[in-house]
Design a protein around this motif. Sequence first.
Motif, mmCIF file in Angstrom:
data_model
loop_
_atom_site.group_PDB
_atom_site.id
_atom_site.type_symbol
_atom_site.label_atom_id
_atom_site.label_comp_id
_atom_site.label_asym_id
_atom_site.label_seq_id
_atom_site.Cartn_x
_atom_site.Cartn_y
_atom_site.Cartn_z
ATOM 1 N N THR A 1 -13.005 -9.483 -15.747
ATOM 2 C CA THR A 1 -13.811 -8.717 -16.696
ATOM 3 C C THR A 1 -13.816 -9.372 -18.068
ATOM 4 O O THR A 1 -14.839 -9.387 -18.756
ATOM 5 N N VAL A 2 -12.680 -9.934 -18.496
ATOM 6 C CA VAL A 2 -12.635 -10.658 -19.770
ATOM 7 C C VAL A 2 -13.617 -11.828 -19.739
ATOM 8 O O VAL A 2 -14.334 -12.075 -20.714
ATOM 9 N N LEU A 3 -13.681 -12.529 -18.604
ATOM 10 C CA LEU A 3 -14.614 -13.648 -18.480
ATOM 11 C C LEU A 3 -16.061 -13.169 -18.590
ATOM 12 O O LEU A 3 -16.873 -13.778 -19.295
ATOM 13 N N LEU A 4 -16.382 -12.076 -17.920
ATOM 14 C CA LEU A 4 -17.743 -11.534 -18.021
ATOM 15 C C LEU A 4 -18.075 -11.126 -19.451
ATOM 16 O O LEU A 4 -19.181 -11.368 -19.946
ATOM 17 N N LEU A 5 -17.122 -10.519 -20.134
ATOM 18 C CA LEU A 5 -17.310 -10.131 -21.537
ATOM 19 C C LEU A 5 -17.559 -11.377 -22.384
ATOM 20 O O LEU A 5 -18.482 -11.408 -23.206
ATOM 21 N N TYR B 1 -10.091 -3.582 -14.090
ATOM 22 C CA TYR B 1 -11.293 -4.038 -14.790
ATOM 23 C C TYR B 1 -11.396 -3.355 -16.150
ATOM 24 O O TYR B 1 -11.763 -3.981 -17.146
ATOM 25 N N ALA B 2 -11.073 -2.076 -16.198
ATOM 26 C CA ALA B 2 -11.094 -1.346 -17.478
ATOM 27 C C ALA B 2 -10.060 -1.931 -18.436
ATOM 28 O O ALA B 2 -10.333 -2.083 -19.639
ATOM 29 N N VAL B 3 -8.884 -2.257 -17.924
ATOM 30 C CA VAL B 3 -7.855 -2.893 -18.761
ATOM 31 C C VAL B 3 -8.405 -4.201 -19.327
ATOM 32 O O VAL B 3 -8.251 -4.487 -20.518
ATOM 33 N N GLY B 4 -9.048 -4.995 -18.495
ATOM 34 C CA GLY B 4 -9.636 -6.249 -18.954
ATOM 35 C C GLY B 4 -10.706 -6.045 -20.010
ATOM 36 O O GLY B 4 -10.774 -6.799 -20.987
ATOM 37 N N ALA B 5 -11.527 -5.020 -19.844
ATOM 38 C CA ALA B 5 -12.579 -4.738 -20.827
ATOM 39 C C ALA B 5 -11.973 -4.368 -22.182
ATOM 40 O O ALA B 5 -12.414 -4.861 -23.223
ATOM 41 N N VAL B 6 -10.951 -3.525 -22.158
ATOM 42 C CA VAL B 6 -10.297 -3.116 -23.411
ATOM 43 C C VAL B 6 -9.604 -4.306 -24.060
ATOM 44 O O VAL B 6 -9.763 -4.566 -25.264
ATOM 45 N N MET B 7 -8.826 -5.037 -23.275
ATOM 46 C CA MET B 7 -8.100 -6.185 -23.821
ATOM 47 C C MET B 7 -9.068 -7.260 -24.321
ATOM 48 O O MET B 7 -8.859 -7.833 -25.390
ATOM 49 N N GLY B 8 -10.109 -7.522 -23.560
ATOM 50 C CA GLY B 8 -11.094 -8.510 -23.981
ATOM 51 C C GLY B 8 -11.788 -8.120 -25.269
ATOM 52 O O GLY B 8 -11.996 -8.949 -26.158
ATOM 53 N N CYS B 9 -12.128 -6.852 -25.385
ATOM 54 C CA CYS B 9 -12.770 -6.356 -26.608
ATOM 55 C C CYS B 9 -11.835 -6.524 -27.801
ATOM 56 O O CYS B 9 -12.243 -6.980 -28.867
ATOM 57 N N LEU B 10 -10.569 -6.171 -27.604
ATOM 58 C CA LEU B 10 -9.585 -6.316 -28.685
ATOM 59 C C LEU B 10 -9.390 -7.780 -29.073
ATOM 60 O O LEU B 10 -9.335 -8.117 -30.258
#
Length: 119
Positions: A28-32, A93-102
Amino acid sequence: MVTVVAGLGLRAGVSGDVAKYGGDALYTVLLLTLAVLVAPRVTRLKAAGGALAVSCAVEFLQLSQVPAELAQRSTFARLVLGSTFNAIDLFWYAVGAVMGCLIHTMVDSLSSRRGTGHG
């Protein structure tokens, strides 16, 4: 590039659930990151939401036989689409989205302080 290296390093250096679920988050971080690169004006929150939506859509697609059939024919398809549905992946995936956003927000903040930020 950092995300891909982190994912490969995670797979090479760690095994079991840590590697699997860490890989889910990094997916998810990669997609972000790709969303931010393709559309630099998109807000980090929207990029994270979009990355999470795509990650979840791919996971739900695994409820069909399509990803499994494609995975048998292509390593790339297996890496991108997976093959079997696992509900706990949605959480990671949600963890990745939050971490990636941060992470993206912190990088932007540091860049702006140095006068090289793009916003």
